[in-house]
Design a protein around this motif. Sequence first.
Motif, PDB file in Angstrom:
ATOM      1  N   ARG A 110      -3.111  -0.675 -20.313  1.00  0.00           N
ATOM      2  CA  ARG A 110      -1.974  -0.116 -19.566  1.00  0.00           C
ATOM      3  C   ARG A 110      -0.683  -0.259 -20.371  1.00  0.00           C
ATOM      4  N   GLU A 145       2.809  -2.678  -6.100  1.00  0.00           N
ATOM      5  CA  GLU A 145       1.617  -3.262  -6.737  1.00  0.00           C
ATOM      6  C   GLU A 145       1.974  -4.000  -8.015  1.00  0.00           C
ATOM      7  N   LYS A 151      -1.475  -4.898 -10.419  1.00  0.00           N
ATOM      8  CA  LYS A 151      -1.730  -4.005 -11.536  1.00  0.00           C
ATOM      9  C   LYS A 151      -0.403  -3.538 -12.075  1.00  0.00           C
ATOM     10  N   GLN A 153       1.578  -0.865 -13.075  1.00  0.00           N
ATOM     11  CA  GLN A 153       1.544   0.592 -13.058  1.00  0.00           C
ATOM     12  C   GLN A 153       2.306   1.094 -14.276  1.00  0.00           C
ATOM     13  N   HIS A 154       1.787   2.151 -14.897  1.00  0.00           N
ATOM     14  CA  HIS A 154       2.282   2.550 -16.221  1.00  0.00           C
ATOM     15  C   HIS A 154       3.766   2.887 -16.244  1.00  0.00           C
ATOM     16  N   PRO A 202      -4.369  11.801  -5.486  1.00  0.00           N
ATOM     17  CA  PRO A 202      -3.615  11.101  -6.533  1.00  0.00           C
ATOM     18  C   PRO A 202      -4.435  10.990  -7.816  1.00  0.00           C
ATOM     19  N   PRO A 204      -3.990   8.709 -11.585  1.00  0.00           N
ATOM     20  CA  PRO A 204      -3.101   7.690 -12.166  1.00  0.00           C
ATOM     21  C   PRO A 204      -2.432   8.144 -13.452  1.00  0.00           C
ATOM     22  N   GLY A 205      -1.252   7.611 -13.716  1.00  0.00           N
ATOM     23  CA  GLY A 205      -0.526   7.897 -14.956  1.00  0.00           C
ATOM     24  C   GLY A 205      -1.355   7.616 -16.209  1.00  0.00           C
ATOM     25  N   PRO A 206      -2.069   6.474 -16.251  1.00  0.00           N
ATOM     26  CA  PRO A 206      -2.895   6.217 -17.439  1.00  0.00           C
ATOM     27  C   PRO A 206      -4.124   7.129 -17.514  1.00  0.00           C
ATOM     28  N   GLN A 242      -9.132   9.945  -2.336  1.00  0.00           N
ATOM     29  CA  GLN A 242      -9.318   9.997  -3.784  1.00  0.00           C
ATOM     30  C   GLN A 242     -10.799   9.863  -4.107  1.00  0.00           C
ATOM     31  N   ALA A 276      -3.078   4.226  -0.255  1.00  0.00           N
ATOM     32  CA  ALA A 276      -3.616   3.494  -1.419  1.00  0.00           C
ATOM     33  C   ALA A 276      -3.473   1.975  -1.336  1.00  0.00           C
ATOM     34  N   LYS A 312     -11.149  -1.794  -0.673  1.00  0.00           N
ATOM     35  CA  LYS A 312      -9.942  -2.338  -1.312  1.00  0.00           C
ATOM     36  C   LYS A 312      -9.155  -3.037  -0.223  1.00  0.00           C
ATOM     37  N   THR A 316     -10.060  -2.414  -6.296  1.00  0.00           N
ATOM     38  CA  THR A 316      -8.869  -1.571  -6.314  1.00  0.00           C
ATOM     39  C   THR A 316      -9.387  -0.139  -6.461  1.00  0.00           C
ATOM     40  N   ILE A 317      -8.500   0.835  -6.317  1.00  0.00           N
ATOM     41  CA  ILE A 317      -8.962   2.222  -6.333  1.00  0.00           C
ATOM     42  C   ILE A 317      -9.473   2.621  -7.718  1.00  0.00           C
ATOM     43  N   GLU A 318      -8.688   2.339  -8.737  1.00  0.00           N
ATOM     44  CA  GLU A 318      -9.132   2.606 -10.111  1.00  0.00           C
ATOM     45  C   GLU A 318      -9.853   1.370 -10.627  1.00  0.00           C
TER      46      GLU A 318
HETATM   47  P1  XMP Z   1      -5.170   0.880  -7.521  1.00  0.00           P
HETATM   48  O1  XMP Z   1      -6.185   1.167  -8.589  1.00  0.00           O
HETATM   49  O2  XMP Z   1      -4.152  -0.120  -7.959  1.00  0.00           O
HETATM   50  O3  XMP Z   1      -4.392   2.237  -7.320  1.00  0.00           O
HETATM   51  O4  XMP Z   1      -5.788   0.526  -6.205  1.00  0.00           O
HETATM   52  C1  XMP Z   1      -3.490   2.531  -6.277  1.00  0.00           C
HETATM   53  C2  XMP Z   1      -3.059   3.987  -6.451  1.00  0.00           C
HETATM   54  O5  XMP Z   1      -2.232   4.136  -7.593  1.00  0.00           O
HETATM   55  C3  XMP Z   1      -2.839   4.974  -8.562  1.00  0.00           C
HETATM   56  N1  XMP Z   1      -2.605   4.330  -9.853  1.00  0.00           N
HETATM   57  C4  XMP Z   1      -1.572   4.633 -10.654  1.00  0.00           C
HETATM   58  N2  XMP Z   1      -0.607   5.553 -10.529  1.00  0.00           N
HETATM   59  N3  XMP Z   1       0.318   4.814 -12.568  1.00  0.00           N
HETATM   60  C5  XMP Z   1       0.330   5.656 -11.520  1.00  0.00           C
HETATM   61  O6  XMP Z   1       1.191   6.530 -11.466  1.00  0.00           O
HETATM   62  C6  XMP Z   1      -0.598   3.857 -12.757  1.00  0.00           C
HETATM   63  O7  XMP Z   1      -0.566   3.114 -13.727  1.00  0.00           O
HETATM   64  C7  XMP Z   1      -1.600   3.768 -11.730  1.00  0.00           C
HETATM   65  N4  XMP Z   1      -2.658   2.950 -11.568  1.00  0.00           N
HETATM   66  C8  XMP Z   1      -3.255   3.300 -10.398  1.00  0.00           C
HETATM   67  C9  XMP Z   1      -4.302   5.064  -8.176  1.00  0.00           C
HETATM   68  O8  XMP Z   1      -4.903   6.267  -8.617  1.00  0.00           O
HETATM   69  C10 XMP Z   1      -4.216   4.942  -6.662  1.00  0.00           C
HETATM   70  O9  XMP Z   1      -3.889   6.171  -6.057  1.00  0.00           O
END
Ligand code: XMP
Length: 320
Positions: A110, A145, A151, A153-154, A202, A204-206, A242, A276, A312, A316-318
Amino acid sequence: MEIVEIALEDLNPTAFIQRQVDEISAVVGDGLAINALSGGVDSSTVTVLGHKALGDRLLTYFVENGIMRQNERASVIATFEALGIPVQVLDARQQFFDALKGVTDPEEKREAITQTFYKEVFGRLVKESGARYLLQGTIYTDVEETVAGIKRQHNILSQLGIDTEATYGYTLVEPLIQLRKPAVRKVAHALGLPESIYNRPPFPGPALAARVIGEVTPERVETVRAATAIVEEELAYTGAFQYLAILHEDRVTGMRDGKRAFGQQIEVRCWESEDARTGSPTRLPFDVLERLAERITAIPGVVSVTYNIATKPPSTIEAV
Ligand code: XMP
């Protein structure tokens, strides 16, 4: 966390849009701003808000980072061309794959993506264009988050104490930071974006790097990209929050053409969720799971397909 959420029921989309357009105009003044459009609901909404506020003083880029989904680039450009918003493509594939080479730890992965986006790609764009502002679609959940340490987030920078002006040479403008996903969808709808955008699940950015466990190489991304296309096609009917495919690092013994094949594993996830923060697996019919298995094992090298049945939290989602 000082940012105050605007709850869905308190949101007046028309007033919100006007306030954000005024604010972007006031902050950017008569200068230039840039933004990266991935085609997701957040960055699409920011692009339209920015375009309303700045017109051709907003320079919108689609960053081809090599980790996007099938046909993403063409469909994003076509959608925004139809809205009268020009999008330029920036090929940064080499930079992203170089940064991801040999990186296996999720948070390091990330971080590599964050640095490549903000330092290399946007840093260079800002220098070359003379823009001093970067508009981006950070939402409330991203901040939450990251600050909670779940996590990184990017797109979270200033909330982690990073001074983007000093570090990267530009100021961030984040018009959606008080909203969660359902509220963003409402604003996107009010802005006249097509349903394919305002209702888009949704992403994710990464991008697909968040769905590759272990090293992210062009070949491994290709595998998860093919699986993602199948999962999105087969599960769109569910209307779930998702649905995604993950490429595992561990290999398992399988067989192909009567011979042993030490192959790759794909995990499918399909989430029911509001925003989410929490999620539970969709109760997919078994024939749908079978079709997924049949199609995904047709991808070269894949011998195993599993379905995630955890909630979750603790999942986690990803995967990354
Ligand atoms: P997780 O995996 O943390 O994801 O349960 C929660 C929501 O956020 C999205 N996601 C991201 N969105 N940058 C984003 O813009 C990120 O780094 C990132 N990581 C996770 C994920 O798809 C879910 O909707």
